[in-house]
Motif scaffolding. Sequence first.
Motif, PDB file in Angstrom:
ATOM      1  N   ALA A 105       0.826  -1.204   0.000  1.00 51.96           N
ATOM      2  CA  ALA A 105       0.000   0.000   0.000  1.00 51.96           C
ATOM      3  C   ALA A 105       0.861   1.255   0.000  1.00 51.96           C
ATOM      4  O   ALA A 105       0.591   2.222  -0.738  1.00 51.96           O
ATOM      5  CB  ALA A 105      -0.937  -0.016   1.204  1.00 51.96           C
ATOM      6  N   GLU A 106       1.912   1.253   0.819  1.00 47.24           N
ATOM      7  CA  GLU A 106       2.811   2.406   0.869  1.00 47.24           C
ATOM      8  C   GLU A 106       3.492   2.626  -0.474  1.00 47.24           C
ATOM      9  O   GLU A 106       3.600   3.763  -0.958  1.00 47.24           O
ATOM     10  CB  GLU A 106       3.857   2.189   1.966  1.00 47.24           C
ATOM     11  CG  GLU A 106       3.281   2.181   3.373  1.00 47.24           C
ATOM     12  CD  GLU A 106       4.268   1.658   4.394  1.00 47.24           C
ATOM     13  OE1 GLU A 106       5.404   1.292   3.981  1.00 47.24           O
ATOM     14  OE2 GLU A 106       3.920   1.604   5.588  1.00 47.24           O
ATOM     15  N   HIS A 107       3.977   1.541  -1.058  1.00 45.81           N
ATOM     16  CA  HIS A 107       4.646   1.665  -2.352  1.00 45.81           C
ATOM     17  C   HIS A 107       3.697   2.176  -3.420  1.00 45.81           C
ATOM     18  O   HIS A 107       4.030   3.103  -4.172  1.00 45.81           O
ATOM     19  CB  HIS A 107       5.220   0.315  -2.785  1.00 45.81           C
ATOM     20  CG  HIS A 107       5.490   0.225  -4.253  1.00 45.81           C
ATOM     21  ND1 HIS A 107       6.472   0.966  -4.883  1.00 45.81           N
ATOM     22  CD2 HIS A 107       4.864  -0.495  -5.234  1.00 45.81           C
ATOM     23  CE1 HIS A 107       6.466   0.702  -6.179  1.00 45.81           C
ATOM     24  NE2 HIS A 107       5.503  -0.173  -6.415  1.00 45.81           N
ATOM     25  N   LEU A 108       2.510   1.575  -3.530  1.00 38.52           N
ATOM     26  CA  LEU A 108       1.600   1.950  -4.607  1.00 38.52           C
ATOM     27  C   LEU A 108       1.169   3.401  -4.483  1.00 38.52           C
ATOM     28  O   LEU A 108       1.103   4.125  -5.488  1.00 38.52           O
ATOM     29  CB  LEU A 108       0.381   1.027  -4.608  1.00 38.52           C
ATOM     30  CG  LEU A 108      -0.552   1.183  -5.811  1.00 38.52           C
ATOM     31  CD1 LEU A 108       0.177   0.825  -7.109  1.00 38.52           C
ATOM     32  CD2 LEU A 108      -1.796   0.314  -5.648  1.00 38.52           C
ATOM     33  N   ALA A 109       0.882   3.857  -3.269  1.00 35.81           N
ATOM     34  CA  ALA A 109       0.483   5.252  -3.089  1.00 35.81           C
ATOM     35  C   ALA A 109       1.619   6.198  -3.441  1.00 35.81           C
ATOM     36  O   ALA A 109       1.428   7.194  -4.148  1.00 35.81           O
ATOM     37  CB  ALA A 109       0.021   5.479  -1.653  1.00 35.81           C
ATOM     38  N   ARG A 110       2.814   5.892  -2.959  1.00 35.32           N
ATOM     39  CA  ARG A 110       3.971   6.773  -3.194  1.00 35.32           C
ATOM     40  C   ARG A 110       4.340   6.809  -4.673  1.00 35.32           C
ATOM     41  O   ARG A 110       4.530   7.884  -5.263  1.00 35.32           O
ATOM     42  CB  ARG A 110       5.141   6.291  -2.342  1.00 35.32           C
ATOM     43  CG  ARG A 110       6.393   7.118  -2.453  1.00 35.32           C
ATOM     44  CD  ARG A 110       7.425   6.673  -1.414  1.00 35.32           C
ATOM     45  NE  ARG A 110       7.616   5.228  -1.460  1.00 35.32           N
ATOM     46  CZ  ARG A 110       7.553   4.431  -0.382  1.00 35.32           C
ATOM     47  NH1 ARG A 110       7.315   4.921   0.807  1.00 35.32           N
ATOM     48  NH2 ARG A 110       7.745   3.131  -0.505  1.00 35.32           N
ATOM     49  N   ALA A 111       4.438   5.618  -5.297  1.00 32.73           N
ATOM     50  CA  ALA A 111       4.832   5.562  -6.705  1.00 32.73           C
ATOM     51  C   ALA A 111       3.771   6.187  -7.596  1.00 32.73           C
ATOM     52  O   ALA A 111       4.085   6.946  -8.523  1.00 32.73           O
ATOM     53  CB  ALA A 111       5.083   4.113  -7.116  1.00 32.73           C
ATOM     54  N   THR A 112       2.503   5.888  -7.339  1.00 29.91           N
ATOM     55  CA  THR A 112       1.432   6.414  -8.186  1.00 29.91           C
ATOM     56  C   THR A 112       1.370   7.928  -8.107  1.00 29.91           C
ATOM     57  O   THR A 112       1.177   8.614  -9.122  1.00 29.91           O
ATOM     58  CB  THR A 112       0.081   5.799  -7.780  1.00 29.91           C
ATOM     59  OG1 THR A 112       0.157   4.374  -7.905  1.00 29.91           O
ATOM     60  CG2 THR A 112      -1.039   6.319  -8.666  1.00 29.91           C
ATOM     61  N   GLN A 113       1.535   8.478  -6.910  1.00 37.48           N
ATOM     62  CA  GLN A 113       1.488   9.929  -6.776  1.00 37.48           C
ATOM     63  C   GLN A 113       2.585  10.593  -7.611  1.00 37.48           C
ATOM     64  O   GLN A 113       2.330  11.566  -8.340  1.00 37.48           O
ATOM     65  CB  GLN A 113       1.624  10.325  -5.307  1.00 37.48           C
ATOM     66  CG  GLN A 113       1.445  11.822  -5.069  1.00 37.48           C
ATOM     67  CD  GLN A 113       1.349  12.146  -3.591  1.00 37.48           C
ATOM     68  OE1 GLN A 113       1.989  11.509  -2.754  1.00 37.48           O
ATOM     69  NE2 GLN A 113       0.550  13.145  -3.249  1.00 37.48           N
ATOM     70  N   ARG A 114       3.788  10.055  -7.535  1.00 40.60           N
ATOM     71  CA  ARG A 114       4.885  10.642  -8.301  1.00 40.60           C
ATOM     72  C   ARG A 114       4.702  10.425  -9.798  1.00 40.60           C
ATOM     73  O   ARG A 114       5.047  11.290 -10.610  1.00 40.60           O
ATOM     74  CB  ARG A 114       6.212  10.040  -7.839  1.00 40.60           C
ATOM     75  CG  ARG A 114       6.549  10.365  -6.389  1.00 40.60           C
ATOM     76  CD  ARG A 114       7.824   9.688  -5.923  1.00 40.60           C
ATOM     77  NE  ARG A 114       8.085   9.977  -4.515  1.00 40.60           N
ATOM     78  CZ  ARG A 114       9.113   9.501  -3.835  1.00 40.60           C
ATOM     79  NH1 ARG A 114       9.987   8.715  -4.438  1.00 40.60           N
ATOM     80  NH2 ARG A 114       9.273   9.809  -2.567  1.00 40.60           N
ATOM     81  N   MET A 115       4.149   9.278 -10.177  1.00 38.17           N
ATOM     82  CA  MET A 115       3.975   8.987 -11.594  1.00 38.17           C
ATOM     83  C   MET A 115       2.797   9.770 -12.186  1.00 38.17           C
ATOM     84  O   MET A 115       2.830  10.128 -13.369  1.00 38.17           O
ATOM     85  CB  MET A 115       3.808   7.483 -11.790  1.00 38.17           C
ATOM     86  CG  MET A 115       5.070   6.701 -11.425  1.00 38.17           C
ATOM     87  SD  MET A 115       4.885   4.906 -11.470  1.00 38.17           S
ATOM     88  CE  MET A 115       4.990   4.600 -13.249  1.00 38.17           C
ATOM     89  N   VAL A 116       1.772  10.037 -11.405  1.00 37.72           N
ATOM     90  CA  VAL A 116       0.693  10.914 -11.868  1.00 37.72           C
ATOM     91  C   VAL A 116       1.254  12.300 -12.151  1.00 37.72           C
ATOM     92  O   VAL A 116       0.931  12.938 -13.170  1.00 37.72           O
ATOM     93  CB  VAL A 116      -0.452  10.970 -10.831  1.00 37.72           C
ATOM     94  CG1 VAL A 116      -1.382  12.143 -11.112  1.00 37.72           C
ATOM     95  CG2 VAL A 116      -1.233   9.668 -10.830  1.00 37.72           C
ATOM     96  N   ARG A 117       2.120  12.780 -11.263  1.00 37.65           N
ATOM     97  CA  ARG A 117       2.745  14.090 -11.442  1.00 37.65           C
ATOM     98  C   ARG A 117       3.530  14.140 -12.750  1.00 37.65           C
ATOM     99  O   ARG A 117       3.520  15.157 -13.453  1.00 37.65           O
ATOM    100  CB  ARG A 117       3.665  14.390 -10.263  1.00 37.65           C
ATOM    101  CG  ARG A 117       4.353  15.744 -10.331  1.00 37.65           C
ATOM    102  CD  ARG A 117       5.436  15.809  -9.254  1.00 37.65           C
ATOM    103  NE  ARG A 117       4.936  15.349  -7.968  1.00 37.65           N
ATOM    104  CZ  ARG A 117       5.709  14.875  -6.999  1.00 37.65           C
ATOM    105  NH1 ARG A 117       7.018  14.778  -7.169  1.00 37.65           N
ATOM    106  NH2 ARG A 117       5.175  14.490  -5.858  1.00 37.65           N
ATOM    107  N   ALA A 118       4.199  13.028 -13.095  1.00 39.40           N
ATOM    108  CA  ALA A 118       5.054  13.001 -14.282  1.00 39.40           C
ATOM    109  C   ALA A 118       4.317  12.562 -15.545  1.00 39.40           C
ATOM    110  O   ALA A 118       4.940  12.468 -16.605  1.00 39.40           O
ATOM    111  CB  ALA A 118       6.239  12.062 -14.026  1.00 39.40           C
ATOM    112  N   GLY A 119       3.027  12.268 -15.443  1.00 36.67           N
ATOM    113  CA  GLY A 119       2.284  11.779 -16.600  1.00 36.67           C
ATOM    114  C   GLY A 119       2.559  10.329 -16.919  1.00 36.67           C
ATOM    115  O   GLY A 119       2.272   9.860 -18.021  1.00 36.67           O
TER     116      GLY A 119
END
Length: 393
Positions: free
Chosen positions: A230-244
């Motif tokens: 859960a921690e990984h998916l939230a952290r990675a997704t947030q950064r990847m949403v920012r980067a498109g």
Amino acid sequence: MAGERTVISVRLCRDPRDFAGLRPEWEALQRRCATATPFQSHAWLLSWWLSYGRGGRLRVVLVRRGGRLVAAAPLMLVHRPMPLLVPLGGQISDFGDILVDDEHAEIAITGLERGLHRAARHAVIELREVRPGAAAQRLYEAWPGARRRLTDSVCLELPAVPVEELVKRLPTVRAQRLQAELREIDALKIESYAVPEHEVPAAVDHLLRLHELQWRGRGVAQEHLKPRFAEHLARATQRMVRAGEAALTEFRLDGEVVAAHVALQSGYLTGGYLHGAHPGLREKKVDVATMLLRHDAELAARTGRQVLSLLRGDEAYKSHWRPRAVINQRLLLARSGLEPALRLRAAQVGRRARAAGGVDTRFRGARWWRARLNDWRDARAADVRGGADAARP
């Protein structure tokens, strides 16, 4: 050519803080590597390391030419079942690969050979889930030592076109059925909401609750219930949403979130990674897989991708769309002196694959029993996370 090689610098990064600081040049290299998948993004790999990495194990080979990063192999050292260098990203990543600057591929591969030869002095390199045509395939072809290519997971993929074009590829009866399913979805007026960056953590938490509820009693993947995931998916997704590089979408019915879905993107590929859906949608005759595939197809076409990947697994519901099967590969590399160790590892992998196939073939109830065991585990995990809260749509 000899003059060009003299400007190559090769370094082994073992410090997670140094790896974190590579983000700008790593992202630039990823853009220059046409075959890179979302699982080679810096956001995904760093987040994975923060959740799953172990101190002292990081091994990232970096190749620069004139100061410019032209290749990277994101690896870590493991000791079981034998000393191995394996990709960051682990089993929750559908594709593994290295990054190579397409404009300097030959020089980059030469540098990686040199760096990996030193880094793997006492270990076998095992690159899993490598797509045909991936950058790691070029490294394999050029490797001067021992090597072995084995099969890995099956992935399915479609052309990145709107769902209407995908339907036209199907036999008449199947096309009519899918069109009827899409009309039923539209009749309910389910609305999609693109989750912005600042709302991602809360939305991922809700997605995982829906995912747990959706699969309860049917054998959920245990890793998806763990806090580290859960921690990984939230952290990675947030950064990847920012980067498109990712899109997190909520599907709402009468104002309630009834489904949520993460799609990951790279230069040429869009892939639906994980979703959760309330079981109440089944009662309303909503085919969730069809709803999500239409969303991903539109996303891939709108953003100019070439491939809509259904990622790993050849489940029956995916075959309805007549996708193309792509077989990932497991690449084993070692120094010439470690060829016996490489052969041993290949034999271990082969025995495990045969054993897994034998269980499914000889014991028709094996999958059923595994699912029941997972159900028991699910119930215990649900108690820990608060199963009552997860029952809310």
